[in-house]
Motif scaffolding. Structure first.
Motif, PDB file in Angstrom:
ATOM      1  N   VAL A  33      -2.798  -8.228 -34.417  1.00  0.00           N
ATOM      2  CA  VAL A  33      -2.741  -9.662 -34.108  1.00  0.00           C
ATOM      3  C   VAL A  33      -4.100 -10.161 -33.635  1.00  0.00           C
ATOM      4  N   VAL A  34      -4.815  -9.351 -32.838  1.00  0.00           N
ATOM      5  CA  VAL A  34      -6.151  -9.734 -32.379  1.00  0.00           C
ATOM      6  C   VAL A  34      -7.089  -9.911 -33.565  1.00  0.00           C
ATOM      7  N   VAL A  35      -7.058  -8.969 -34.499  1.00  0.00           N
ATOM      8  CA  VAL A  35      -7.920  -9.045 -35.679  1.00  0.00           C
ATOM      9  C   VAL A  35      -7.615 -10.305 -36.486  1.00  0.00           C
ATOM     10  N   LEU A  36      -6.344 -10.539 -36.780  1.00  0.00           N
ATOM     11  CA  LEU A  36      -5.971 -11.720 -37.557  1.00  0.00           C
ATOM     12  C   LEU A  36      -6.327 -13.003 -36.813  1.00  0.00           C
ATOM     13  N   GLY A  37      -6.167 -12.985 -35.494  1.00  0.00           N
ATOM     14  CA  GLY A  37      -6.526 -14.153 -34.704  1.00  0.00           C
ATOM     15  C   GLY A  37      -8.005 -14.472 -34.784  1.00  0.00           C
ATOM     16  N   HIS A  38      -8.846 -13.438 -34.702  1.00  0.00           N
ATOM     17  CA  HIS A  38     -10.290 -13.652 -34.820  1.00  0.00           C
ATOM     18  C   HIS A  38     -10.649 -14.207 -36.200  1.00  0.00           C
ATOM     19  N   TRP A  39     -10.021 -13.662 -37.243  1.00  0.00           N
ATOM     20  CA  TRP A  39     -10.298 -14.162 -38.593  1.00  0.00           C
ATOM     21  C   TRP A  39      -9.899 -15.623 -38.732  1.00  0.00           C
ATOM     22  N   THR A 307     -17.425  -7.896 -38.747  1.00  0.00           N
ATOM     23  CA  THR A 307     -18.417  -7.656 -39.800  1.00  0.00           C
ATOM     24  C   THR A 307     -17.835  -8.023 -41.154  1.00  0.00           C
ATOM     25  N   ALA A 308     -16.590  -7.594 -41.393  1.00  0.00           N
ATOM     26  CA  ALA A 308     -15.942  -7.902 -42.664  1.00  0.00           C
ATOM     27  C   ALA A 308     -15.742  -9.403 -42.835  1.00  0.00           C
ATOM     28  N   MET A 309     -15.265 -10.063 -41.791  1.00  0.00           N
ATOM     29  CA  MET A 309     -15.016 -11.498 -41.884  1.00  0.00           C
ATOM     30  C   MET A 309     -16.304 -12.263 -42.178  1.00  0.00           C
ATOM     31  N   LEU A 310     -17.372 -11.929 -41.468  1.00  0.00           N
ATOM     32  CA  LEU A 310     -18.640 -12.614 -41.681  1.00  0.00           C
ATOM     33  C   LEU A 310     -19.213 -12.285 -43.051  1.00  0.00           C
ATOM     34  N   GLY A 311     -18.934 -11.072 -43.537  1.00  0.00           N
ATOM     35  CA  GLY A 311     -19.360 -10.722 -44.887  1.00  0.00           C
ATOM     36  C   GLY A 311     -18.672 -11.581 -45.934  1.00  0.00           C
ATOM     37  N   PRO A 336      -5.321 -17.517 -47.104  1.00  0.00           N
ATOM     38  CA  PRO A 336      -4.827 -16.242 -47.655  1.00  0.00           C
ATOM     39  C   PRO A 336      -5.889 -15.470 -48.430  1.00  0.00           C
ATOM     40  N   LEU A 337      -6.714 -16.186 -49.194  1.00  0.00           N
ATOM     41  CA  LEU A 337      -7.779 -15.534 -49.954  1.00  0.00           C
ATOM     42  C   LEU A 337      -8.799 -14.896 -49.019  1.00  0.00           C
ATOM     43  N   ARG A 338      -9.195 -15.630 -47.966  1.00  0.00           N
ATOM     44  CA  ARG A 338     -10.178 -15.084 -47.026  1.00  0.00           C
ATOM     45  C   ARG A 338      -9.611 -13.870 -46.298  1.00  0.00           C
ATOM     46  N   PHE A 339      -8.349 -13.952 -45.900  1.00  0.00           N
ATOM     47  CA  PHE A 339      -7.722 -12.824 -45.210  1.00  0.00           C
ATOM     48  C   PHE A 339      -7.661 -11.597 -46.118  1.00  0.00           C
ATOM     49  N   ALA A 340      -7.272 -11.813 -47.375  1.00  0.00           N
ATOM     50  CA  ALA A 340      -7.181 -10.681 -48.310  1.00  0.00           C
ATOM     51  C   ALA A 340      -8.552 -10.044 -48.516  1.00  0.00           C
ATOM     52  N   ALA A 341      -9.578 -10.888 -48.692  1.00  0.00           N
ATOM     53  CA  ALA A 341     -10.927 -10.357 -48.893  1.00  0.00           C
ATOM     54  C   ALA A 341     -11.424  -9.628 -47.642  1.00  0.00           C
ATOM     55  N   ALA A 342     -11.179 -10.217 -46.458  1.00  0.00           N
ATOM     56  CA  ALA A 342     -11.601  -9.559 -45.224  1.00  0.00           C
ATOM     57  C   ALA A 342     -10.849  -8.250 -45.015  1.00  0.00           C
ATOM     58  N   GLY A 343      -9.569  -8.225 -45.387  1.00  0.00           N
ATOM     59  CA  GLY A 343      -8.799  -6.998 -45.275  1.00  0.00           C
ATOM     60  C   GLY A 343      -9.342  -5.906 -46.168  1.00  0.00           C
ATOM     61  N   LEU A 344      -9.690  -6.255 -47.409  1.00  0.00           N
ATOM     62  CA  LEU A 344     -10.242  -5.264 -48.330  1.00  0.00           C
ATOM     63  C   LEU A 344     -11.590  -4.742 -47.848  1.00  0.00           C
ATOM     64  N   LEU A 345     -12.430  -5.642 -47.338  1.00  0.00           N
ATOM     65  CA  LEU A 345     -13.736  -5.224 -46.850  1.00  0.00           C
ATOM     66  C   LEU A 345     -13.597  -4.364 -45.595  1.00  0.00           C
ATOM     67  N   THR A 346     -12.667  -4.730 -44.725  1.00  0.00           N
ATOM     68  CA  THR A 346     -12.417  -3.903 -43.537  1.00  0.00           C
ATOM     69  C   THR A 346     -11.943  -2.516 -43.952  1.00  0.00           C
ATOM     70  N   ALA A 347     -11.065  -2.449 -44.953  1.00  0.00           N
ATOM     71  CA  ALA A 347     -10.585  -1.151 -45.436  1.00  0.00           C
ATOM     72  C   ALA A 347     -11.736  -0.304 -45.958  1.00  0.00           C
ATOM     73  N   GLY A 348     -12.684  -0.945 -46.660  1.00  0.00           N
ATOM     74  CA  GLY A 348     -13.846  -0.208 -47.142  1.00  0.00           C
ATOM     75  C   GLY A 348     -14.702   0.325 -46.007  1.00  0.00           C
TER      76      GLY A 348
END
Length: 447
Positions: A33-39, A307-311, A336-348
């Motif tokens: 929830v903290v991560v999603l809130g920051h995004w 880092t992922a979100m700013l990327g 939703p698009l930004r969250f999905a992209a940030a999630g993928l980058l965080t996973a990487g």
């Protein structure tokens, strides 16, 4: 990836029946929830400036009463620390075991960003959103600094809990109340910073109470906390938002206030009321495997999520397409698009750095056949240095390295290189504390 899934599956299958799986679920859920809130709160403009969505849409500040869940993480930490210390009572052993998986990924994160910041500034590429990123990426480290203090103070506060029970919590809460009275009524300067310890340690103390089955009326706890927070916000000098807002004169978060402590009581009561359905949910094999896998990389994901979100925002700005103004219809449609992209980058990023969060191999403690009898002072000193270093980094960021940029930490100016040095020295002291004692005991007096 196959090996990581196998590992999670094996760990899940080996979970003892006595483990409180709901606590693990709460840990993962609160950090998520903290991560999603920051995004969501990052309101980046077409010019590359980063604002706060809660300032753009003030009506959304009310949702922080549900989604400001950091108290839940600290509450869960208190529960886990109580069990861990009772199973590993040696102070140096306890600190090292609890802090290795915290400090190792943190020092790697700080080292990578420090090197990147130096390179960016040497090449003059530290403007725009990059410069903002150099300031922002370290801000969540305050949470790790507070958590370090909680670990270091667990042994004495746990003993106090065992003697006084709810009285120990009441003492910390009473101290937080006294601090706010001195701050707002008597206008005593700097006293408010004591609540960084008193408020968060009071929440942490609730975890001790849970570990001993002493939270028997969670509905009363939730109602009292919610009523207290509402009354303080309605009648006192406390703002509505339970997270920090840019430019506000009084924040409930920095430093924490009595209103935030009441908010913590409400959340703790609420999650305890949900224990039944939560326990049934996490008893499902697939859900439990997911929780085990997430717990294994939670700190790495937390460290790198900004880092992922700013990327993602850098890629959007660099694409040449117009970035919607924050809080507009187009901006919300893009979430939703930004969250999905940030999630993928965080996973990487997690895939690259997760090995630094993996538990260390058994050290001399296992070989020596028992807890260390020495090393406590060195471990305490190391934890203190690491705590100060992490807090220093959260304040300074990595901007202005070549200009000697400083921030004030407890009335002392600190630079990012000095803060990073404190973290490294502190980590070294914690990891080495007590090893010599165990090694000598393992060899025997005549070895």
């Amino acid at each position: 990836m196959g090996n990581s899934r196998l590992r999670a599956r094996d760990l899940a299958a080996a979970t003892p029946a006595s483990r409180d799986r709901y606590v693990d679920l709460l840990r993962v859920a609160s950090l998520g929830v903290v991560v999603l809130g920051h995004w969501l709160m990052a309101a980046v403009t077409a010019e590359g400036q980063v604002g706060n969505l809660l300032a753009v849409v003030p009506e959304l500040q009310a949702v922080t009463w549900v989604f400001q869940v950091m108290p839940v993480f600290f509450f869960v930490g208190g529960f886990s620390h109580a069990l861990a210390h009772r199973s590993r009572p040696g102070y140096a052993d306890f600190l090292r075991a609890r802090l290795q998986r915290l400090l190792r990924p943190t020092t790697v994160f700080a080292g990578v960003w420090g090197a990147a910041a130096l390179l960016l500034q040497l090449t003059g590429a530290d403007g725009g959103l990059t410069g903002v990123a150099l300031r922002l990426v370290t801000q969540p480290l305050w949470f790790i600094g507070v958590y370090l203090a909680m670990v270091a103070l667990t042994p004495p506060l746990l003993r106090l809990h065992e003697r006084r029970g709810w009285g120990a919590f009441a003492a910390l809460a009473g101290g937080a109340l006294a601090v706010d009275v001195l701050r707002f009524a008597a206008h005593v300067p700097y006293v408010e910073f004591l609540n960084f310890a008193l408020v968060w340690l009071a929440v942490h103390q609730l975890g001790f109470l849970r570990a001993d089955g002493m939270i028997r009326r969670p509905a009363v706890l939730a109602a009292a906390g919610l009523a207290g927070a509402a009354g303080l916000v309605a009648l006192g000098p406390y703002p509505l938002s339970m997270v920090g807002m840019p430019g506000e004169e009084v924040s409930n978060m920095a430093p924490p206030t009595l209103a935030l402590l009441c908010h913590g009581l409400w959340l703790v009561g609420a999650v305890e009321l949900l224990k039944g359905p939560g326990t049934r949910l996490v008893a499902r094999a697939g859900v439990w495997r997911a929780v085990v896998a997430a717990n294994g990389v939670a700190m790495t994901a937390f460290l790198w999520h900004l880092t992922a979100m700013l990327g993602v925002y850098a890629a959007l700005l660099g694409s040449g397409r117009a970035l919607p103004a924050p809080a507009t219809g187009a901006w919300w449609a893009q979430v939703p698009l930004r969250f999905a992209a940030a999630g993928l980058l965080t996973a990487g990023l997690v895939a690259v750095f997760r090995r630094f969060e993996a538990p260390a191999a058994p050290g001399p403690a296992a070989i020596g056949g028992g807890p260390a009898t020495g090393g406590g002072p060195a471990a305490a000193l190391g934890t203190t240095l690491a705590l100060l270093g992490v807090l220093g980094l959260s304040l300074t960021g990595f901007g202005g390295l070549l200009d000697g940029h400083t921030a004030t930490l407890i009335a002392v100016p600190v630079t990012a290189p000095a803060a990073l040095a404190l973290v490294l020295v502190g980590r070294l002291l914690v990891e080495r504390a007590g090893r010599g004692t165990r090694s000598r005991r393992a060899r025997g007096p005549g070895a």
